[in-house]
Design a protein around this motif. Structure first.
Motif, PDB file in Angstrom:
ATOM      1  N   ASN A   1       0.834  -1.211   0.000  1.00 22.24           N
ATOM      2  CA  ASN A   1       0.000   0.000   0.000  1.00 22.24           C
ATOM      3  C   ASN A   1       0.864   1.255   0.000  1.00 22.24           C
ATOM      4  O   ASN A   1       0.582   2.230  -0.710  1.00 22.24           O
ATOM      5  CB  ASN A   1      -0.929   0.024   1.224  1.00 22.24           C
ATOM      6  CG  ASN A   1      -2.026  -1.011   1.108  1.00 22.24           C
ATOM      7  OD1 ASN A   1      -2.323  -1.498   0.005  1.00 22.24           O
ATOM      8  ND2 ASN A   1      -2.620  -1.393   2.235  1.00 22.24           N
ATOM      9  N   LEU A   2       1.921   1.209   0.802  1.00 20.60           N
ATOM     10  CA  LEU A   2       2.826   2.366   0.865  1.00 20.60           C
ATOM     11  C   LEU A   2       3.499   2.577  -0.497  1.00 20.60           C
ATOM     12  O   LEU A   2       3.537   3.698  -1.020  1.00 20.60           O
ATOM     13  CB  LEU A   2       3.872   2.140   1.972  1.00 20.60           C
ATOM     14  CG  LEU A   2       5.008   3.139   2.060  1.00 20.60           C
ATOM     15  CD1 LEU A   2       4.486   4.570   2.194  1.00 20.60           C
ATOM     16  CD2 LEU A   2       5.922   2.816   3.251  1.00 20.60           C
TER      17      LEU A   2
ATOM     18  N   LYS B   1       1.229   4.133  -2.988  1.00 16.46           N
ATOM     19  CA  LYS B   1       1.095   5.588  -2.768  1.00 16.46           C
ATOM     20  C   LYS B   1       2.264   6.349  -3.388  1.00 16.46           C
ATOM     21  O   LYS B   1       2.130   7.496  -3.814  1.00 16.46           O
ATOM     22  CB  LYS B   1       1.056   5.889  -1.270  1.00 16.46           C
ATOM     23  CG  LYS B   1      -0.322   5.866  -0.656  1.00 16.46           C
ATOM     24  CD  LYS B   1      -0.407   6.932   0.452  1.00 16.46           C
ATOM     25  CE  LYS B   1      -1.794   7.378   0.760  1.00 16.46           C
ATOM     26  NZ  LYS B   1      -2.814   6.469   1.044  1.00 16.46           N
ATOM     27  N   LEU B   2       3.426   5.703  -3.407  1.00 17.37           N
ATOM     28  CA  LEU B   2       4.627   6.361  -3.944  1.00 17.37           C
ATOM     29  C   LEU B   2       4.688   6.266  -5.474  1.00 17.37           C
ATOM     30  O   LEU B   2       5.589   6.811  -6.096  1.00 17.37           O
ATOM     31  CB  LEU B   2       5.884   5.737  -3.329  1.00 17.37           C
ATOM     32  CG  LEU B   2       5.982   5.825  -1.796  1.00 17.37           C
ATOM     33  CD1 LEU B   2       7.219   5.081  -1.287  1.00 17.37           C
ATOM     34  CD2 LEU B   2       6.020   7.278  -1.327  1.00 17.37           C
TER      35      LEU B   2
ATOM     36  N   SER C   1       5.052  10.264  -5.584  1.00 16.30           N
ATOM     37  CA  SER C   1       5.204  11.004  -4.337  1.00 16.30           C
ATOM     38  C   SER C   1       6.490  10.538  -3.671  1.00 16.30           C
ATOM     39  O   SER C   1       6.982   9.431  -3.949  1.00 16.30           O
ATOM     40  CB  SER C   1       4.003  10.704  -3.437  1.00 16.30           C
ATOM     41  OG  SER C   1       4.297  11.008  -2.091  1.00 16.30           O
TER      42      SER C   1
ATOM     43  N   LEU D   1       0.317   5.133   7.416  1.00 17.96           N
ATOM     44  CA  LEU D   1       0.906   3.837   7.015  1.00 17.96           C
ATOM     45  C   LEU D   1       2.120   3.473   7.869  1.00 17.96           C
ATOM     46  O   LEU D   1       2.278   2.333   8.287  1.00 17.96           O
ATOM     47  CB  LEU D   1       1.291   3.865   5.530  1.00 17.96           C
ATOM     48  CG  LEU D   1       0.097   3.764   4.577  1.00 17.96           C
ATOM     49  CD1 LEU D   1       0.530   3.992   3.144  1.00 17.96           C
ATOM     50  CD2 LEU D   1      -0.576   2.398   4.695  1.00 17.96           C
TER      51      LEU D   1
ATOM     52  N   SER E   1       8.298   0.498   7.506  1.00 19.62           N
ATOM     53  CA  SER E   1       8.069   1.506   6.456  1.00 19.62           C
ATOM     54  C   SER E   1       9.276   2.431   6.322  1.00 19.62           C
ATOM     55  O   SER E   1       9.482   3.049   5.273  1.00 19.62           O
ATOM     56  CB  SER E   1       6.845   2.370   6.787  1.00 19.62           C
ATOM     57  OG  SER E   1       5.735   1.570   7.075  1.00 19.62           O
TER      58      SER E   1
END
Ligand code: UD1
Length: 425
Positions: free
Chosen positions: A55-56, A59-60, A85, A92, A99
């Motif tokens: 998920n992280l 997002k990136l 990003s 997160l 992370s």
């Protein structure tokens, strides 16, 4: 919330396939940020922490697809063609400390990164100061604002000599990843030597990185302009294997751990041998069974190749039912005895003095309703439940799902009386 119900006292017998290592898969996923080409990872375990990292990365701007299975796990294709990003948001990062592993790769690839500070967690304060100091040595300008690490390297990172004052696993991984794209040579002194660090190094080399000293405590990395596509299979999970070894021992059973590697578990095999448990190589993995009665043994956790802190709680569960006393000393984390009060509720005799726990073996544990505050503590309670008389209910099992793939299915297939109880909707 789901729970796990165990009726103890069943001897475990059979074969268990060991999954890919969570702690190897997490940095391997993060290293896809270092290239705009596709990284293909095989034997990826299906775990909550892997979903959080995916998920992280999503997002990136990383494109992620599942492409069948390999080994006991899945094949994941990750492509960070462009970054959408460079910020790893708090919601997160607070779910998973690992992370922080995107910090080094983001900074190396995009010359900037903003990553939420992970904050405290159940097993201690666990700061990331060593990651930050090492990136500063590579030329990053770092400020801490509003709970975020703000890192910039306008002219790119530059190789340097970094000496870690203590062994840090994700710290070594973060710096190794960052250094692959830094200008010139980076030396990491007192590097972590965990098999998961070695696995990451091999994958980075397959991506075109130049790393010498892999597996030693001194790594030399020569930066490259670009890394490229690669395929890599995640190393088997030595902590999962060690956990099932304890399950065989605590139930006086016999388990073959398919895919487990003795070279990663030598320190654990030595402790088990002292306790009267045999761990021997087979054509497909490792066979674990009791040779003598179960005897109390002293244990001290250390960085690899020492006894892993991630198996301390499981070893304690085993020593709870051993003959005689055992001294278990935790040297890595300051607050990693959260399982002790719960084990005591099951009849264990344990006294904690600072970083040591004196465990006096009892003939039998009794089932109870228990809950745990972290992943390895949770599984130690499951192990205790397998050996206990009567029923144990383990609550808050989202901790288990972070790091153990189908734990109850794997154990039930070997004769354990264990089931997941779904929470009422
Ligand atoms: C990793 C593992 C974790 C394991 C631990 C120790 C992953 C995703 N997690 O965690 O399962 O329990 O190694 O084997 O691989 N420290 C500092 N400052 C820092 C970094 C670390 O003081 O910047 C301290 C920690 O508080 C701890 C010790 O160093 O006392 C070792 O921690 P570290 O090896 O960094 O643990 P993680 O990499 O977070």
């Amino acid at each position: 919330m789901d729970s796990i119900r165990i009726i103890g006292g069943k001897q475990l017998k059979g074969r268990i396939h060991i999954s890919g290592a969570k702690n190897a898969a997490l940095p391997l996923l993060a290293c896809c940020l270092l290239t705009d080409e596709t990284l293909t990872l095989g034997n990826v375990p299906h775990l909550a922490d892997i979903i959080t990292m995916s998920n992280l990365l999503g997002k990136l701007g990383v494109d992620i697809s599942l492409n069948g299975t390999s080994g006991a796990g899945r094949v994941m294709e990750l492509k960070a063609a462009t970054l959408a990003s460079t910020t790893a948001p708090y919601d997160l990062v607070r779910q998973m400390r690992a992370s922080i592993l995107v910090l080094g790769p983001l900074l190396a690839r995009a010359n900037e990164a903003k990553v939420s500070l992970p904050g405290g967690c159940a097993i201690g304060s666990r700061p990331v100061d060593l990651h930050i100091a090492a990136l500063q040595k590579l030329g990053a300008v770092i400020t801490l604002d509003n709970g975020y690490i703000n890192a910039h390297a306008p002219n790119g990172l530059k190789g340097a000599e970094i000496t870690f004052p203590m062994v840090t696993v994700t710290g070594t991984e973060n710096i190794m990843m960052a250094a692959t794209l830094a200008k010139g040579e980076t030396t990491i002194v007192n590097a972590a030597r965990e098999p998961e660090v070695v696995d990451l190094a091999h994958c980075l080399v397959a991506m075109g990185a130049q790393i010498e000293g892999i597996g030693s405590d001194r790594l030399r990395i020569t930066g490259k302009d670009k890394l490229h596509a690669a395929k890599h299979s995640v190393v088997p999970d030595r902590i999962e294997a060690g956990t099932f070894a304890m399950a065989a021992a605590i139930t006086d059973g016999e388990l073959e751990l398919i895919g487990a590697k003795m070279e990663h578990l030598n320190s654990v095999a030595a402790i088990l041998a002292e306790a009267g448990i045999g761990m021997a190589e087979t054509a497909e993995g490792l066979m674990v069974r009791r040779i003598d009665g179960l005897n109390g043994t002293d244990v001290m956790t250390e960085p690899y190749p020492g006894v892993p802190t991630d198996l301390q709680a499981q070893m304690m569960a085993l020593m709870c039912v051993a003959n005689g006393a055992s001294m278990i000393t935790e040297t890595i984390f300051e607050n990693r005895f959260m399982h002790v009060p719960e084990l005591k509720r099951m009849g264990a005799n344990i006294t904690v003095h600072d970083s040591s726990a004196l465990v006096r073996g009892v003939p039998l544990l009794t089932g109870a309703e228990v809950m745990a505050t972290d992943l390895r503590a949770s599984v130690s309670l499951a192990l205790a439940g397998l050996a206990a008389r009567g029923e144990t209910t383990l609550n808050r099992i989202y901790h288990l799902d972070r790091g153990y793939e189908r734990l109850e299915e794997k154990l039930a297939a070997c004769g354990a009386d264990i089931e997941r109880v779904k929470a009422a909707a």
